[in-house]
Design a protein around this motif. Structure first.
Motif, PDB file in Angstrom:
ATOM      1  N   ARG A   1      -8.743   9.473  10.871  1.00 13.27           N
ATOM      2  CA  ARG A   1      -8.454  10.783  10.275  1.00 13.27           C
ATOM      3  C   ARG A   1      -9.136  10.949   8.921  1.00 13.27           C
ATOM      4  O   ARG A   1      -9.493  12.062   8.540  1.00 13.27           O
ATOM      5  CB  ARG A   1      -6.935  10.981  10.141  1.00 13.27           C
ATOM      6  CG  ARG A   1      -6.244  11.197  11.503  1.00 13.27           C
ATOM      7  CD  ARG A   1      -4.808  11.640  11.307  1.00 13.27           C
ATOM      8  NE  ARG A   1      -4.029  10.624  10.628  1.00 13.27           N
ATOM      9  CZ  ARG A   1      -3.142  10.869   9.667  1.00 13.27           C
ATOM     10  NH1 ARG A   1      -2.907  12.084   9.250  1.00 13.27           N
ATOM     11  NH2 ARG A   1      -2.471   9.875   9.106  1.00 13.27           N
TER      12      ARG A   1
ATOM     13  N   GLN B   1      -0.058   7.146   1.769  1.00 11.56           N
ATOM     14  CA  GLN B   1      -0.411   8.555   1.545  1.00 11.56           C
ATOM     15  C   GLN B   1      -1.303   8.721   0.316  1.00 11.56           C
ATOM     16  O   GLN B   1      -2.239   9.526   0.323  1.00 11.56           O
ATOM     17  CB  GLN B   1       0.854   9.388   1.398  1.00 11.56           C
ATOM     18  CG  GLN B   1       1.551   9.543   2.740  1.00 11.56           C
ATOM     19  CD  GLN B   1       2.697  10.542   2.680  1.00 11.56           C
ATOM     20  OE1 GLN B   1       2.864  11.241   1.699  1.00 11.56           O
ATOM     21  NE2 GLN B   1       3.481  10.589   3.739  1.00 11.56           N
TER      22      GLN B   1
ATOM     23  N   ASN C   1      -9.163  -1.835  10.502  1.00 10.47           N
ATOM     24  CA  ASN C   1      -9.830  -1.847   9.197  1.00 10.47           C
ATOM     25  C   ASN C   1     -10.152  -3.300   8.842  1.00 10.47           C
ATOM     26  O   ASN C   1      -9.247  -4.078   8.555  1.00 10.47           O
ATOM     27  CB  ASN C   1      -8.887  -1.209   8.165  1.00 10.47           C
ATOM     28  CG  ASN C   1      -9.428  -1.264   6.742  1.00 10.47           C
ATOM     29  OD1 ASN C   1     -10.377  -1.988   6.457  1.00 10.47           O
ATOM     30  ND2 ASN C   1      -8.814  -0.503   5.856  1.00 10.47           N
TER      31      ASN C   1
ATOM     32  N   MET D   1       0.827  -1.212   0.000  1.00 15.03           N
ATOM     33  CA  MET D   1       0.000   0.000   0.000  1.00 15.03           C
ATOM     34  C   MET D   1       0.855   1.253   0.000  1.00 15.03           C
ATOM     35  O   MET D   1       1.828   1.356   0.743  1.00 15.03           O
ATOM     36  CB  MET D   1      -0.881  -0.024   1.265  1.00 15.03           C
ATOM     37  CG  MET D   1      -1.819   1.153   1.385  1.00 15.03           C
ATOM     38  SD  MET D   1      -2.856   1.002   2.834  1.00 15.03           S
ATOM     39  CE  MET D   1      -1.669   1.397   4.123  1.00 15.03           C
TER      40      MET D   1
ATOM     41  N   HIS E   1     -16.737   3.407   5.600  1.00 12.04           N
ATOM     42  CA  HIS E   1     -15.810   2.291   5.817  1.00 12.04           C
ATOM     43  C   HIS E   1     -14.769   2.738   6.835  1.00 12.04           C
ATOM     44  O   HIS E   1     -14.199   3.837   6.742  1.00 12.04           O
ATOM     45  CB  HIS E   1     -15.153   1.908   4.484  1.00 12.04           C
ATOM     46  CG  HIS E   1     -13.946   1.064   4.656  1.00 12.04           C
ATOM     47  ND1 HIS E   1     -13.942  -0.073   5.426  1.00 12.04           N
ATOM     48  CD2 HIS E   1     -12.671   1.198   4.181  1.00 12.04           C
ATOM     49  CE1 HIS E   1     -12.723  -0.603   5.410  1.00 12.04           C
ATOM     50  NE2 HIS E   1     -11.944   0.149   4.675  1.00 12.04           N
TER      51      HIS E   1
HETATM   52  N1  COA Z   1       4.991   3.565  13.387  1.00 15.59           N
HETATM   53  C1  COA Z   1       5.850   4.575  13.522  1.00 15.59           C
HETATM   54  N2  COA Z   1       6.269   5.328  12.494  1.00 15.59           N
HETATM   55  C2  COA Z   1       5.775   5.029  11.277  1.00 15.59           C
HETATM   56  C3  COA Z   1       4.875   3.990  11.053  1.00 15.59           C
HETATM   57  C4  COA Z   1       4.475   3.219  12.175  1.00 15.59           C
HETATM   58  N3  COA Z   1       3.618   2.201  12.078  1.00 15.59           N
HETATM   59  N4  COA Z   1       4.550   3.938   9.743  1.00 15.59           N
HETATM   60  C5  COA Z   1       5.241   4.938   9.159  1.00 15.59           C
HETATM   61  N5  COA Z   1       5.976   5.589  10.077  1.00 15.59           N
HETATM   62  C6  COA Z   1       6.859   6.737   9.878  1.00 15.59           C
HETATM   63  C7  COA Z   1       7.350   6.886   8.458  1.00 15.59           C
HETATM   64  O1  COA Z   1       8.511   6.131   8.229  1.00 15.59           O
HETATM   65  C8  COA Z   1       7.601   8.369   8.401  1.00 15.59           C
HETATM   66  O2  COA Z   1       8.832   8.651   8.993  1.00 15.59           O
HETATM   67  P1  COA Z   1       9.802   9.785   8.404  1.00 15.59           P
HETATM   68  O3  COA Z   1       9.024  11.073   8.506  1.00 15.59           O
HETATM   69  O4  COA Z   1      10.983   9.714   9.291  1.00 15.59           O
HETATM   70  O5  COA Z   1      10.056   9.375   6.989  1.00 15.59           O
HETATM   71  C9  COA Z   1       6.514   8.972   9.277  1.00 15.59           C
HETATM   72  O6  COA Z   1       6.105   7.907  10.149  1.00 15.59           O
HETATM   73  C10 COA Z   1       5.318   9.464   8.509  1.00 15.59           C
HETATM   74  O7  COA Z   1       4.929   8.475   7.575  1.00 15.59           O
HETATM   75  P2  COA Z   1       3.670   8.629   6.664  1.00 15.59           P
HETATM   76  O8  COA Z   1       3.600   7.483   5.722  1.00 15.59           O
HETATM   77  O9  COA Z   1       3.651  10.029   6.109  1.00 15.59           O
HETATM   78  O10 COA Z   1       2.511   8.513   7.751  1.00 15.59           O
HETATM   79  P3  COA Z   1       1.006   8.838   7.587  1.00 15.59           P
HETATM   80  O11 COA Z   1       0.614   9.934   8.489  1.00 15.59           O
HETATM   81  O12 COA Z   1       0.619   8.962   6.122  1.00 15.59           O
HETATM   82  O13 COA Z   1       0.345   7.520   8.147  1.00 15.59           O
HETATM   83  C11 COA Z   1      -0.825   5.603   7.318  1.00 15.59           C
HETATM   84  C12 COA Z   1       0.533   6.278   7.488  1.00 15.59           C
HETATM   85  C13 COA Z   1      -0.637   4.268   6.615  1.00 15.59           C
HETATM   86  C14 COA Z   1      -1.415   5.373   8.700  1.00 15.59           C
HETATM   87  C15 COA Z   1      -1.748   6.552   6.501  1.00 15.59           C
HETATM   88  O14 COA Z   1      -1.084   6.973   5.346  1.00 15.59           O
HETATM   89  C16 COA Z   1      -3.051   5.915   6.118  1.00 15.59           C
HETATM   90  O15 COA Z   1      -3.826   5.528   6.951  1.00 15.59           O
HETATM   91  N6  COA Z   1      -3.332   5.868   4.802  1.00 15.59           N
HETATM   92  C17 COA Z   1      -4.578   5.302   4.325  1.00 15.59           C
HETATM   93  C18 COA Z   1      -4.474   3.828   4.352  1.00 15.59           C
HETATM   94  C19 COA Z   1      -5.799   3.163   4.234  1.00 15.59           C
HETATM   95  O16 COA Z   1      -6.795   3.637   4.699  1.00 15.59           O
HETATM   96  N7  COA Z   1      -5.792   2.008   3.568  1.00 15.59           N
HETATM   97  C20 COA Z   1      -6.932   1.190   3.421  1.00 15.59           C
HETATM   98  C21 COA Z   1      -7.912   1.793   2.489  1.00 15.59           C
HETATM   99  S1  COA Z   1      -9.302   0.765   2.374  1.00 15.59           S
END
Ligand code: COA
Length: 321
Positions: free
Chosen positions: A252, A213, A277, A210, A247
Motif C-alpha cells: 500500500r 501508522q 520486508n 514500531m 524498498h
Molecule cells: N491482524 C489483524 N488485525 C490487526 C493486525 C494483524 N496483524 N495488526 C493490527 N490489527 C488491528 C488493530 O488492532 C486495529 O484494530 P482496531 O481497529 O480494533 O483497533 C486494526 O487492525 C487496524 O490497525 P492499524 O494499526 O490501523 O492497521 P494498519 O492499516 O495501519 O496496518 C501496518 C498496520 C503495520 C500493516 C501498517 O501500519 C504498516 O504497514 N505501516 C508501515 C510499517 C512499515 O512499513 N514499517 C517498516 C518501514 S521500513
C-alpha cells in the motif's frame, strides 16, 4: 567518473513461512495480512545467518559479473541484524570469498541501507579511490522481531541482495539522502548490550518496536518527495525513468507513492508477496530478480528509493548497463 553494475546476486533462506503459519502464533489472518501489507509469505532463517546469506548473494553477484574475488577493492555490507558484531559482516564475507585486497566495513542504514551503501560505493568509485566495489544488504529481521506482536511480525522476512560495481568514465547521478533522528522512536530496537540492571533477554525493548501508522504516513509523504527531488537534481523527467524500485515495506505504501507521483503502477515492481520486508536486502533482491527475468534492459534509467528506521530516506538514479 561513475559506477557500472557488473553483476547482481541474491540469497533467501529455504524455509518459507506463509501467513497461515503466522496466524497460528498471533491473532491475525491470511486475508488481513494480504490486504493491509501485500505479504503472502516470507523466507525465515533456520540454518542460514546474515553472514552466510551475504556470502552467497556476493558469490552469485561475482559469478554474474565475471568478477574475481581478488579484484574487489571494497566490500560494504548494510545490515542491522547480523549474527556477528566483530569482526564486521563485510570482513566475514571477505574471508569466505578470499577477497584478499578488499577493505571492508558495515553500514547501519536500516531499510534505507541498500541505497545508502550504493551511494557510498559510488562516492568511492567517482573519487577514484576504488575500482571495484561489492555492495551487499543482508538481514535476519526474524531475530529482532517479537513473534508475539502482530503489529510487526507479519511484515518482515530474511534475505540478502548484492551488486558488484566498477568505476568507469562518465557522469554519476547525484543522490538524495535525508535523516530525522527526532522521529526515530517510531521504529526502534535497543541493543541487547544496553547497560541495564535487568539483564533479561526477553525485555520488550530488545525487540523491534514500531508505530505502524506513523511509519506509514512518513513513507507515503517522504518517498515521493525524495523521488521528485532526485529527478529534479539530475535534470530528469518522469518519462526518462523506466522503473521505480522502492524498498518493499508494504504494497500500500508503494501504491500510494505511485499515485502521488502520478506514475503507473507498472513502473513499480513488487515482490513483497514472496519475501515480506527484508530491510536493506529488499532492493538488491528485486534488482537481481528483474535482471534474471529480463525486465532490465540496457540503457534504462532506474530510481531506487529506501526509507526506514532513523528515520532515514534516500533515493538514487542508476542507468542499467
Ligand atoms: N491482524 C489483524 N488485525 C490487526 C493486525 C494483524 N496483524 N495488526 C493490527 N490489527 C488491528 C488493530 O488492532 C486495529 O484494530 P482496531 O481497529 O480494533 O483497533 C486494526 O487492525 C487496524 O490497525 P492499524 O494499526 O490501523 O492497521 P494498519 O492499516 O495501519 O496496518 C501496518 C498496520 C503495520 C500493516 C501498517 O501500519 C504498516 O504497514 N505501516 C508501515 C510499517 C512499515 O512499513 N514499517 C517498516 C518501514 S521500513
Amino acid at each position: 567518473m561513475t559506477g557500472r553494475i557488473l553483476g547482481t546476486g541474491a540469497c533467501v533462506p529455504s524455509y518459507i513461512m506463509d501467513n497461515n503459519e503466522i496466524a497460528e502464533m498471533v491473532e491475525t489472518s491470511d486475508a488481513w495480512i494480504r490486504e493491509r501489507t501485500g505479504v503472502v509469505r516470507r523466507h525465515i532463517i533456520h540454518e542460514e545467518t546474515t553472514v552466510s546469506m551475504a556470502c552467497e548473494a556476493a558469490k552469485r553477484a561475482l559469478t554474474d559479473g565475471a568478477v574475481k574475488a581478488e579484484e574487489i577493492d571494497l566490500i560494504l555490507v548494510s545490515t542491522v541484524s547480523s549474527n556477528v558484531i566483530a569482526p564486521c559482516t563485510a570482513c566475514e564475507v571477505q574471508r569466505e570469498l578470499g577477497a584478499v585486497y578488499a577493505s571492508c566495513f558495515d553500514l547501519n542504514g536500516a531499510c534505507s541501507g541498500f541505497v545508502l551503501a550504493y551511494n557510498t560505493a559510488l562516492a568511492y568509485l567517482c573519487g577514484g579511490i576504488y575500482r571495484t566495489v561489492l555492495v551487499i544488504g543482508s538481514e535476519s529481521l526474524s531475530n529482532l522481531v517479537d513473534w508475539k506482536d502482530r503489529g510487526t511480525c507479519i511484515l518482515f522476512g530474511d534475505g540478502a541482495g548484492a551488486v558488484v560495481l566498477r568505476a568507469e568514465a562518465g557522469d554519476a547521478y547525484l543522490p538524495v539522502t535525508h535523516s530525522d533522528g527526532v522521529k526515530g522512536v517510531a521504529l526502534a530496537c535497543q541493543s541487547r548490550l544496553t547497560a541495564s540492571s535487568e539483564k533479561c533477554w526477553d525485555h520488550a525493548d530488545y525487540y523491534l518496536k514500531m508505530d505502524g501508522q506513523a511509519v506509514f504516513k512518513f513513507a507515503v509523504k517522504k518517498v515521493p518527495e525524495a523521488v521528485e527531488e532526485v529527478l529534479e537534481k539530475n535534470h530528469l523527467r518522469k518519462e526518462d525513468i523506466s522503473w521505480y524500485l522502492l524498498h518493499q515495506a508494504n504494497q500500500r505504501i508503494i501504491e500510494a507513492a505511485a499515485r502521488r507521483l502520478r506514475e503507473p503502477m507498472e513502473k513499480f515492481p513488487i515482490n513483497i508477496q514472496e519475501y515480506g520486508n527484508t530491510s536493506s536486502a529488499s532492493i538488491g533482491i528485486l534488482l537481481d530478480e528483474m535482471k534474471r527475468d529480463g525486465r532490465l534492459q540496457s540503457g534504462q534509467k532506474i530510481v531506487i528509493a529506501g526509507f526506514g528506521a532513523g528515520l532515514t530516506w534516500a533515493a538514487s538514479v542508476l542507468q542499467w548497463p
